[in-house]
Design an enzyme around this catalytic site. Sequence first.
Site, PDB file in Angstrom:
ATOM      1  N   ARG A  23      -6.102  -1.312  38.672  1.00 34.05           N
ATOM      2  CA  ARG A  23      -7.344  -2.508  38.479  1.00 34.05           C
ATOM      3  C   ARG A  23      -9.038  -2.026  37.441  1.00 34.05           C
ATOM      4  O   ARG A  23      -9.448  -1.496  38.243  1.00 34.05           O
ATOM      5  CB  ARG A  23      -8.142  -3.066  40.099  1.00 34.05           C
ATOM      6  CG  ARG A  23      -8.436  -4.474  39.720  1.00 34.05           C
ATOM      7  CD  ARG A  23      -7.034  -6.178  38.880  1.00 34.05           C
ATOM      8  NE  ARG A  23      -7.694  -6.426  38.328  1.00 34.05           N
ATOM      9  CZ  ARG A  23      -8.007  -7.400  38.972  1.00 34.05           C
ATOM     10  NH1 ARG A  23      -7.325  -7.745  40.272  1.00 34.05           N
ATOM     11  NH2 ARG A  23      -8.789  -8.420  38.561  1.00 34.05           N
ATOM     12  N   GLY A  24      -8.047  -2.230  36.589  1.00 33.65           N
ATOM     13  CA  GLY A  24      -9.402  -1.993  36.046  1.00 33.65           C
ATOM     14  C   GLY A  24     -10.361  -2.082  35.527  1.00 33.65           C
ATOM     15  O   GLY A  24     -11.717  -1.651  36.083  1.00 33.65           O
ATOM     16  N   ASP A  26     -12.117  -2.222  38.794  1.00 33.23           N
ATOM     17  CA  ASP A  26     -12.530  -0.882  39.774  1.00 33.23           C
ATOM     18  C   ASP A  26     -12.358  -0.051  39.666  1.00 33.23           C
ATOM     19  O   ASP A  26     -13.575   0.377  39.678  1.00 33.23           O
ATOM     20  CB  ASP A  26     -11.636  -1.259  41.258  1.00 33.23           C
ATOM     21  CG  ASP A  26     -11.313  -2.217  41.645  1.00 33.23           C
ATOM     22  OD1 ASP A  26     -11.940  -4.005  42.056  1.00 33.23           O
ATOM     23  OD2 ASP A  26     -10.296  -2.742  42.168  1.00 33.23           O
ATOM     24  N   THR A  27     -12.224   0.300  38.507  1.00 32.98           N
ATOM     25  CA  THR A  27     -11.948   2.064  38.325  1.00 32.98           C
ATOM     26  C   THR A  27     -12.179   2.434  37.110  1.00 32.98           C
ATOM     27  O   THR A  27     -12.181   3.605  36.847  1.00 32.98           O
ATOM     28  CB  THR A  27     -10.749   2.722  39.043  1.00 32.98           C
ATOM     29  OG1 THR A  27      -9.894   1.931  38.855  1.00 32.98           O
ATOM     30  CG2 THR A  27     -10.915   2.769  40.518  1.00 32.98           C
ATOM     31  N   GLY A  56      -1.757  -9.775  26.058  1.00 37.95           N
ATOM     32  CA  GLY A  56      -0.338 -10.483  25.511  1.00 37.95           C
ATOM     33  C   GLY A  56       0.156 -10.399  26.967  1.00 37.95           C
ATOM     34  O   GLY A  56      -0.500 -10.140  28.213  1.00 37.95           O
ATOM     35  N   GLU A  89       4.110  -3.419  38.624  1.00 32.31           N
ATOM     36  CA  GLU A  89       4.493  -1.635  38.533  1.00 32.31           C
ATOM     37  C   GLU A  89       4.383  -0.854  39.343  1.00 32.31           C
ATOM     38  O   GLU A  89       5.519  -0.300  39.431  1.00 32.31           O
ATOM     39  CB  GLU A  89       2.837  -1.719  37.319  1.00 32.31           C
ATOM     40  CG  GLU A  89       2.588  -1.851  36.260  1.00 32.31           C
ATOM     41  CD  GLU A  89       0.702  -1.455  35.593  1.00 32.31           C
ATOM     42  OE1 GLU A  89       0.347  -1.701  34.434  1.00 32.31           O
ATOM     43  OE2 GLU A  89       0.047  -1.236  36.773  1.00 32.31           O
TER      44      GLU A  89
END
Length: 423
Positions: A23-24, A26-27, A56, A89
Amino acid sequence: MAKEEANSGSASGGNYDVFLSFRGSDTRNTFADCLFIFMRNAGIRIYRDDEELRPGENISEILWAVRSSQIYIPIFSKNYASSRWCLRELTCMVEESYGQLLGKILPIFYDVDPRDVKLDTELYKSALMKHEEELDYTVVKTWKEALTKAAKIKGWHIKDQRQGKVIEDIVTDVLQMIEKRKRELVGIDNYIKDIKKLLNYCDTSDVRFIIIHGIGGIEKTTLAKAVFNQLSPQFEGHSFLSNIQESSSCGDIVKMQRKLVADLFGLPFAKTFNFDEGNNIIKKSISKKRVFLVFDGMDGNDQFLQLAKHCTSCGSGSRIIITARDNSIFSVTKLEESEENISIRSTKVIPYEMKKMPFDHDLGDISREFVKLTGRLPLVIRNQSEAKGKSILKTLEKVFHQDFHQKFKIIPDVVGHQVKQIF
């Protein structure tokens, strides 16, 4: 699309060594970035995707990268479960890794506990409840199942740990896994060449089935997966349906239909559709696409055979691989008896027998010791890694210090489950 690939290239086992899911918010600028750089510098082919920066809504390329990777590393953080992209994912990772040699999940619990990921606390559970308010229940259900399965896998815990040391340990373990995988794939390249030649994917005049058959344990799934990873980008749509025999016994044919349609068309199914409705949707939609499909582990289940039969209506140039132990259940007529197929194009059904498993020469000495220890009896010993083989050999040496024929009678009472499983 915001993505980064380090040391990318092609290989029998996949286009990437590692797929990094995180998760961008967060980390992105902390742990995930450091791990990416360490792996890149170690020569590891790593793919990372930042869902926060993606403009997108097309996830097909990302899921292809997952399927083209050998090792999956999800970084579970506080807001991981609030991201639909991360959950998609992860679901793909679980589907690809379950029961297969290719694709192994190595979870990192960054600032959460496995209990959070297992949905035993409110942290991830509340995030999933919010998704249920906006999305189909069945979609969220698959995300829950993926989280609970991943939470049970042994991984790394970052809380109260020196992150630099943990990252070094992760990189070391990943490098060892990559090297081990290379040894496991020794000898499979010739099989890959054979299958690619039979597929002849550049020819778009027919629909072609390749049936890879042979006894269990000879890496049929590994072969199919390696070919799939290499060729799937050449097609308009692709899907790898794994563990079909197990799904058949559990009545999960509808789940397989959902995956097939999601992979090929990005379409969700209604909550209450049945097997026949699913087949009709597939049959109507699939004729417009040139696709590459794999049905891994087929048996004689009539419903799965029907599903495979509908794939004769794929667009010209489509290719389908089926793996099975018994080739006799797939008669040509079962796959070709389609009026639409007969009137529009030809279908070729080509059996390919995989006769033996590639031999790891590093295990030769251990194998000879097993034979000597067991009194040269004609036993079948299941394939083991070198480390596990040495461990089991030591256990057997303690048990078989007397006549083997007598000791063999009491194996169940003396040795553990791991040792019994090799015979």
